[in-house]
Design a protein around this motif. Structure first.
Motif, PDB file in Angstrom:
ATOM      1  N   ARG A  83       0.811  -1.220   0.000  1.00  0.00           N
ATOM      2  CA  ARG A  83       0.000   0.000   0.000  1.00  0.00           C
ATOM      3  C   ARG A  83       0.848   1.275   0.000  1.00  0.00           C
ATOM      4  O   ARG A  83       0.505   2.247  -0.692  1.00  0.00           O
ATOM      5  CB  ARG A  83      -0.931  -0.008   1.221  1.00  0.00           C
TER       6      ARG A  83
ATOM      7  N   GLU B 129       2.103   2.398  -3.426  1.00  0.00           N
ATOM      8  CA  GLU B 129       0.965   2.890  -4.197  1.00  0.00           C
ATOM      9  C   GLU B 129       0.604   4.314  -3.794  1.00  0.00           C
ATOM     10  O   GLU B 129       0.333   5.177  -4.644  1.00  0.00           O
ATOM     11  CB  GLU B 129      -0.251   1.973  -4.006  1.00  0.00           C
ATOM     12  N   LEU B 130       0.588   4.559  -2.488  1.00  0.00           N
ATOM     13  CA  LEU B 130       0.245   5.891  -1.998  1.00  0.00           C
ATOM     14  C   LEU B 130       1.311   6.918  -2.347  1.00  0.00           C
ATOM     15  O   LEU B 130       0.995   8.070  -2.692  1.00  0.00           O
ATOM     16  CB  LEU B 130       0.048   5.844  -0.483  1.00  0.00           C
TER      17      LEU B 130
ATOM     18  N   ARG C 207       0.836   7.914  -5.795  1.00  0.00           N
ATOM     19  CA  ARG C 207      -0.376   8.731  -5.915  1.00  0.00           C
ATOM     20  C   ARG C 207      -0.118  10.180  -5.511  1.00  0.00           C
ATOM     21  O   ARG C 207      -0.536  11.114  -6.221  1.00  0.00           O
ATOM     22  CB  ARG C 207      -1.468   8.110  -5.041  1.00  0.00           C
TER      23      ARG C 207
ATOM     24  N   ALA D  74      -4.944  10.552   0.236  1.00  0.00           N
ATOM     25  CA  ALA D  74      -3.770   9.685   0.143  1.00  0.00           C
ATOM     26  C   ALA D  74      -2.724  10.085   1.182  1.00  0.00           C
ATOM     27  O   ALA D  74      -2.088   9.228   1.801  1.00  0.00           O
ATOM     28  CB  ALA D  74      -3.180   9.748  -1.263  1.00  0.00           C
ATOM     29  N   TRP D  75      -2.538  11.396   1.394  1.00  0.00           N
ATOM     30  CA  TRP D  75      -1.587  11.858   2.410  1.00  0.00           C
ATOM     31  C   TRP D  75      -1.994  11.381   3.793  1.00  0.00           C
ATOM     32  O   TRP D  75      -1.160  10.950   4.590  1.00  0.00           O
ATOM     33  CB  TRP D  75      -1.484  13.383   2.394  1.00  0.00           C
TER      34      TRP D  75
ATOM     35  N   GLU E  47      -3.782   8.746   4.628  1.00  0.00           N
ATOM     36  CA  GLU E  47      -3.555   7.313   4.769  1.00  0.00           C
ATOM     37  C   GLU E  47      -2.059   7.012   4.867  1.00  0.00           C
ATOM     38  O   GLU E  47      -1.633   6.159   5.662  1.00  0.00           O
ATOM     39  CB  GLU E  47      -4.169   6.543   3.604  1.00  0.00           C
ATOM     40  N   LEU E  48      -1.265   7.717   4.079  1.00  0.00           N
ATOM     41  CA  LEU E  48       0.180   7.515   4.117  1.00  0.00           C
ATOM     42  C   LEU E  48       0.711   7.823   5.521  1.00  0.00           C
ATOM     43  O   LEU E  48       1.552   7.079   6.058  1.00  0.00           O
ATOM     44  CB  LEU E  48       0.849   8.419   3.090  1.00  0.00           C
TER      45      LEU E  48
END
Length: 237
Positions: free
Chosen positions: A16, A19-20, A23, A32-33, A35-36
């Motif tokens: 993951r 992927e982030l 992104r 996305a930030w 979640e990262l």
């Protein structure tokens, strides 16, 4: 080249984070930030292999990336078990130090947070973790001569050493003896000169007191505040 198959994140996933990263490199995606951030740093305290693997891609990007990179670096002194990965980030951290220093020179709104990140990038983890803005700062140190627990106050309310009584407050206060700019050395001199350079008068004055001397209210001996605090709190790397 990073072998992401070995770089698990806070949730144990290995796919993951790359992927982030891809992104957020394509676009400034707030979701996305977010979640990262929670995949790379667990509750702003623990980091994982993916955290250090991501660091080179974060250390020279946007303000949001700079903040996340700073959080990772500030966690580097913890028990993460990734010392080999941290060592491999030396070039990225050196680049990050230069980026942070340039940002400080611009006198940004997030000056103090950036200053703390720079301390961590300089491996001054104990100061990065506890240094305040000297509006309401307290440090607990043991007198090196009689072992009394001494409270050091540096803030708007006063700059003193005292014995803390939980019923009476800080008693037997003694005024601190700040270091002169010429008397500072090592990290204290660097911290002070950086604050002075950037016009951070309150921060510079607080650092001069923190790296100055205090009198023990119990035995009246005089000791260097920063030396005693660092000797007890500097992490073993």
């Amino acid at each position: 080249m990073v072998n992401w198959a070995r770089m698990y994140d806070c949730h144990g996933d290995i796919d993951r984070v790359p992927e982030l990263l891809a992104r957020v490199e394509r676009e400034d995606d707030a979701e996305a930030w977010d979640e990262l951030g929670y995949r790379l740093v667990l509750e702003r305290d623990l980091v994982f292999p993916a955290s250090f693997a991501a660091l080179p891609r974060l250390a020279s990007r946007s303000a949001r990336a700079r903040g996340l990179a700073g959080t990772i670096v500030r966690c580097a002194a913890g028990g993460h078990g990734c010392d080999d990965l941290l060592a491999g980030c030396a070039d990225a951290i050196a680049e990050f130090r230069e980026l942070l220093d340039r940002h400080l020179r611009s006198r940004p709104d997030d000056y103090f947070a950036t200053f703390l990140d720079l301390l961590a990038a300089e491996e001054q983890y104990h100061w990065s973790a506890v240094l305040g803005d000297f509006s309401d700062d307290f440090y607990q140190v043991a007198c090196p001569h009689c072992a009394a627990e001494v409270t050091i106050a540096i803030g708007d309310y006063g700059r003193y050493s005292a014995i803390r009584d939980w019923h009476l407050g800080d008693v037997d206060r003694r005024g601190l003896r700040p270091a002169s700019p010429e008397g500072l050395s090592g990290v204290g001199r660097w911290m002070h000169e950086t604050a002075v350079r950037d016009g951070e008068v309150v921060l510079a004055n607080g650092i001069a007191h923190l790296f100055g001397h205090a009198e023990c209210p119990r035995c009246a001996s005089v000791f260097n505040i920063a030396d005693e605090y660092a000797s007890s709190n500097r992490p073993v790397m």
